[in-house]
Enzyme design. Structure first.
Site, PDB file in Angstrom:
ATOM      1  N   ASN A   7     -64.522 -24.784 -13.357  1.00  0.00           N
ATOM      2  CA  ASN A   7     -63.129 -24.672 -12.943  1.00  0.00           C
ATOM      3  C   ASN A   7     -62.811 -23.180 -12.978  1.00  0.00           C
ATOM      4  OD1 ASN A   7     -60.392 -24.692 -12.593  1.00  0.00           O
ATOM      5  ND2 ASN A   7     -59.951 -26.133 -14.237  1.00  0.00           N
TER       6      ASN A   7
ATOM      7  N   ARG B  12     -64.205 -27.589  -9.280  1.00  0.00           N
ATOM      8  CA  ARG B  12     -62.831 -28.023  -9.020  1.00  0.00           C
ATOM      9  C   ARG B  12     -62.248 -27.080  -7.957  1.00  0.00           C
ATOM     10  NH1 ARG B  12     -57.428 -26.251 -11.886  1.00  0.00           N
ATOM     11  NH2 ARG B  12     -56.052 -27.608 -10.736  1.00  0.00           N
TER      12      ARG B  12
ATOM     13  N   HIS C  31     -53.250 -32.151  -8.727  1.00  0.00           N
ATOM     14  CA  HIS C  31     -53.679 -32.982  -9.875  1.00  0.00           C
ATOM     15  C   HIS C  31     -54.308 -34.296  -9.411  1.00  0.00           C
ATOM     16  CE1 HIS C  31     -50.262 -31.091 -12.489  1.00  0.00           C
ATOM     17  NE2 HIS C  31     -51.405 -30.462 -12.714  1.00  0.00           N
TER      18      HIS C  31
ATOM     19  N   GLY D 163     -48.216 -31.924 -18.184  1.00  0.00           N
ATOM     20  CA  GLY D 163     -48.817 -30.873 -19.008  1.00  0.00           C
ATOM     21  C   GLY D 163     -48.043 -29.600 -18.749  1.00  0.00           C
ATOM     22  N   ASN D 164     -48.727 -28.469 -18.757  1.00  0.00           N
ATOM     23  CA  ASN D 164     -48.038 -27.241 -18.404  1.00  0.00           C
ATOM     24  C   ASN D 164     -47.612 -27.318 -16.935  1.00  0.00           C
ATOM     25  OD1 ASN D 164     -46.934 -24.867 -19.179  1.00  0.00           O
ATOM     26  ND2 ASN D 164     -48.776 -23.683 -18.717  1.00  0.00           N
TER      27      ASN D 164
ATOM     28  N   ARG E  66     -42.380 -23.513 -13.956  1.00  0.00           N
ATOM     29  CA  ARG E  66     -42.084 -23.724 -12.525  1.00  0.00           C
ATOM     30  C   ARG E  66     -40.799 -24.527 -12.345  1.00  0.00           C
ATOM     31  NH1 ARG E  66     -47.998 -26.008 -11.031  1.00  0.00           N
ATOM     32  NH2 ARG E  66     -48.745 -25.191 -13.014  1.00  0.00           N
TER      33      ARG E  66
ATOM     34  N   ASP F 193     -43.887 -23.772 -23.772  1.00  0.00           N
ATOM     35  CA  ASP F 193     -44.576 -24.845 -24.498  1.00  0.00           C
ATOM     36  C   ASP F 193     -43.539 -25.781 -25.120  1.00  0.00           C
ATOM     37  OD1 ASP F 193     -45.885 -26.305 -26.671  1.00  0.00           O
ATOM     38  OD2 ASP F 193     -47.616 -25.047 -26.184  1.00  0.00           O
TER      39      ASP F 193
ATOM     40  N   ASN G 233     -48.807 -36.777 -25.787  1.00  0.00           N
ATOM     41  CA  ASN G 233     -48.361 -36.458 -27.159  1.00  0.00           C
ATOM     42  C   ASN G 233     -46.886 -36.640 -27.446  1.00  0.00           C
ATOM     43  OD1 ASN G 233     -50.843 -35.362 -28.495  1.00  0.00           O
ATOM     44  ND2 ASN G 233     -50.800 -34.066 -26.673  1.00  0.00           N
TER      45      ASN G 233
ATOM     46  N   GLU H 211     -60.426 -34.674 -16.291  1.00  0.00           N
ATOM     47  CA  GLU H 211     -60.720 -34.198 -14.939  1.00  0.00           C
ATOM     48  C   GLU H 211     -62.169 -33.741 -14.804  1.00  0.00           C
ATOM     49  OE1 GLU H 211     -57.007 -32.014 -15.524  1.00  0.00           O
ATOM     50  OE2 GLU H 211     -56.727 -32.153 -13.360  1.00  0.00           O
TER      51      GLU H 211
HETATM   52  P1  AMP Z   1     -51.910 -29.420 -20.676  1.00  0.00           P
HETATM   53  O1  AMP Z   1     -51.518 -28.464 -19.585  1.00  0.00           O
HETATM   54  O2  AMP Z   1     -52.178 -30.808 -20.186  1.00  0.00           O
HETATM   55  O3  AMP Z   1     -52.971 -28.900 -21.590  1.00  0.00           O
HETATM   56  O4  AMP Z   1     -50.606 -29.574 -21.579  1.00  0.00           O
HETATM   57  C1  AMP Z   1     -50.120 -28.459 -22.297  1.00  0.00           C
HETATM   58  C2  AMP Z   1     -48.738 -28.758 -22.771  1.00  0.00           C
HETATM   59  O5  AMP Z   1     -48.695 -29.980 -23.526  1.00  0.00           O
HETATM   60  C3  AMP Z   1     -48.244 -27.721 -23.759  1.00  0.00           C
HETATM   61  O6  AMP Z   1     -47.695 -26.643 -23.096  1.00  0.00           O
HETATM   62  C4  AMP Z   1     -47.207 -28.473 -24.556  1.00  0.00           C
HETATM   63  O7  AMP Z   1     -45.963 -28.257 -23.905  1.00  0.00           O
HETATM   64  C5  AMP Z   1     -47.586 -29.924 -24.402  1.00  0.00           C
HETATM   65  N1  AMP Z   1     -47.920 -30.535 -25.697  1.00  0.00           N
HETATM   66  C6  AMP Z   1     -49.086 -30.514 -26.340  1.00  0.00           C
HETATM   67  N2  AMP Z   1     -48.984 -31.179 -27.513  1.00  0.00           N
HETATM   68  C7  AMP Z   1     -47.705 -31.617 -27.585  1.00  0.00           C
HETATM   69  C8  AMP Z   1     -46.957 -32.367 -28.546  1.00  0.00           C
HETATM   70  N3  AMP Z   1     -47.511 -32.777 -29.689  1.00  0.00           N
HETATM   71  N4  AMP Z   1     -45.662 -32.634 -28.266  1.00  0.00           N
HETATM   72  C9  AMP Z   1     -45.091 -32.210 -27.131  1.00  0.00           C
HETATM   73  N5  AMP Z   1     -45.756 -31.503 -26.200  1.00  0.00           N
HETATM   74  C10 AMP Z   1     -47.021 -31.214 -26.424  1.00  0.00           C
END
Ligand code: AMP
Length: 398
Positions: A7, A90, A180, A210-211, A241, A283, A335, A384
């Protein structure tokens, strides 16, 4: 058989080596600051690690560092890269050209390059990485392209078109492509297995949060609609975004602040969303902590994001005339139990009920709806890289 999954970004390269006999990850890692300085951090499945700062003027040196990590470092997992059967890449944008994964030929590489106009931050970097792979591993090692967009190629025309003058679609291919797709495909297929039904008989809504965030309506096993659009900026608010907003808000701000299209792109992609509203972080964990301390803007960004997610889920229930299952995935989806609870409680009119104890689970595959819920709700961790490895294996086995 071992598959190497790549990736690549313009200055980074994430990788996994997966043994397809048991679909286990043998090692994974990340090269960073390619083109600037260069660093690798690598981890074998048994916990051994290797990291080094090493010059990476191009992706070629990064791949050489990866080969060293995999075959010679203290965290080596194979004796030689010859043990690797194929490389799966990817690719963010496949446009309307690539309807599925494919072997990377010269022609395919040229087309991925041409699609750079639709994904200037991603496709040119993928092309660089593929060329570096050819340089490092030769042309004998098969390379496969797996596109984020290809799962979305089944959207009907009335779903993927924007209501702009038709000429912009004809001249430049301006339409919804989604993103995605590998994740939505992976979790919707997995959901059908958990439902013990043929995916052709299911209406599923997959929430990749996610982010970057997107939601997809999957009908009969195919993408019917998805929240991301021409680029991964569309949909609902994400870490940095905007998601969808009234375009005239942007032309208004551009005139007031004398901004260029590049400025607007930067603001909408990097300075907005949860970060832009909260002023705290992109985050959700940091933002939730600030909200718990009484920070109004942090709470506002949480409320806005949840509401927008709910609206997309609701609109896709309407679009498919029903829903059998809702899936949450991605860092937030897997989460954040409060977000899942908010969405599900606001769908109670449909008979959606979740079990609070099961909803407290984090990052594990589980059905969180109650036995009497009319719609099943799941947490399904996405994978992925495994999806890319499976597609790569399927293409080279043809
Ligand atoms: P990803 O891009 O799928 O890796 O997701 C990253 C995002 O998941 C992070 O920026 C967090 O905002 C969110 N995240 C991870 N753990 C938690 C949690 N325990 N509670 C809320 N958000 C979470």
């Amino acid at each position: 058989m071992k598959i190497f999954v790549v990736n690549a970004g313009s200055s980074s390269l994430k990788y996994q080596l997966i043994d397809m006999e048991n679909e286990q990850v043998l090692a994974k890692g990340l090269c960073e600051r390619i083109g600037v300085t260069g660093a690798i951090s690598h981890k074998a499945a048994d916990g051994r690690t290797y990291s080094a700062e090493t010059p990476m003027p191009t992706h070629s040196e990064a791949f050489e560092a990866v080969v060293f990590a995999l075959t010679k470092s203290d965290a080596k997992v194979i004796d030689s890269f010859d043990e690797v059967s194929a490389i799966g890449h990817r690719i963010v944008q496949g446009g309307a050209i690539f309807k599925g994964s494919c072997l990377i030929t010269e022609d395919a590489l040229n087309k991925i390059d041409e699609l750079g106009a639709l994904a200037p931050l991603h496709n040119p970097a993928h092309v660089l990485a593929i060329k570096a792979c050819i340089k490092t591993f030769g042309t004998e090692k098969p390379q496969v392209a797996v596109f984020d967009t290809s799962f979305h190629q089944t959207m009907p025309e009335h779903v993927y078109m924007f209501a702009l003058p038709y000429e912009y679609y004809e001249k430049y291919g301006v339409r919804k492509y989604g993103a995605h797709g590998t994740s939505h495909h992976f979790v919707s297929d997995r959901c059908a297995v958990l439902e013990n039904k043929d995916k052709k008989d299911l209406k599923i809504i997959t929430c990749h949060l996610g982010n970057g965030c997107s939601i997809t309506a999957v009908k009969d096993g195919l993408c019917y609609d998805t929240s991301m659009g021409f680029t991964p900026l569309d949909g609902f608010m994400m870490g940095t975004r905007t998601g969808t907003l009234d375009p005239s808000a942007l032309t208004f701000i551009a005139e007031k602040e004398n901004l260029t299209p590049a400025d607007i792109n930067r603001i909408c992609n990097k300075e907005s969303g949860v970060y832009g509203i909260s002023g705290v972080s992109n985050d959700n964990r940091d933002v939730a902590a600030a909200a718990a301390q009484g920070n109004h803007r942090a709470q506002l960004s949480i409320d806005m994001q949840r509401y927008q997610i709910l609206k997309f889920v609701g609109s896709y229930i309407a679009a498919m005339n029903g829903v059998d299952a809702i899936v949450f995935t991605g860092g937030i989806g897997e989460n954040d139990g409060e977000l899942r609870k908010y969405v599900c409680e606001n769908l109670s009119y449909l008979g959606v009920k979740i079990d609070d104890e099961k909803n407290a689970v984090r990052g594990e595959e589980i059905r969180i709806s109650t036995d009497d819920s009319k719609v099943n709700v799941y947490i399904i961790p996405t994978n992925e890289e495994l999806a890319i490895a499976r597609d790569t294996l399927a293409i080279i086995s043809k």
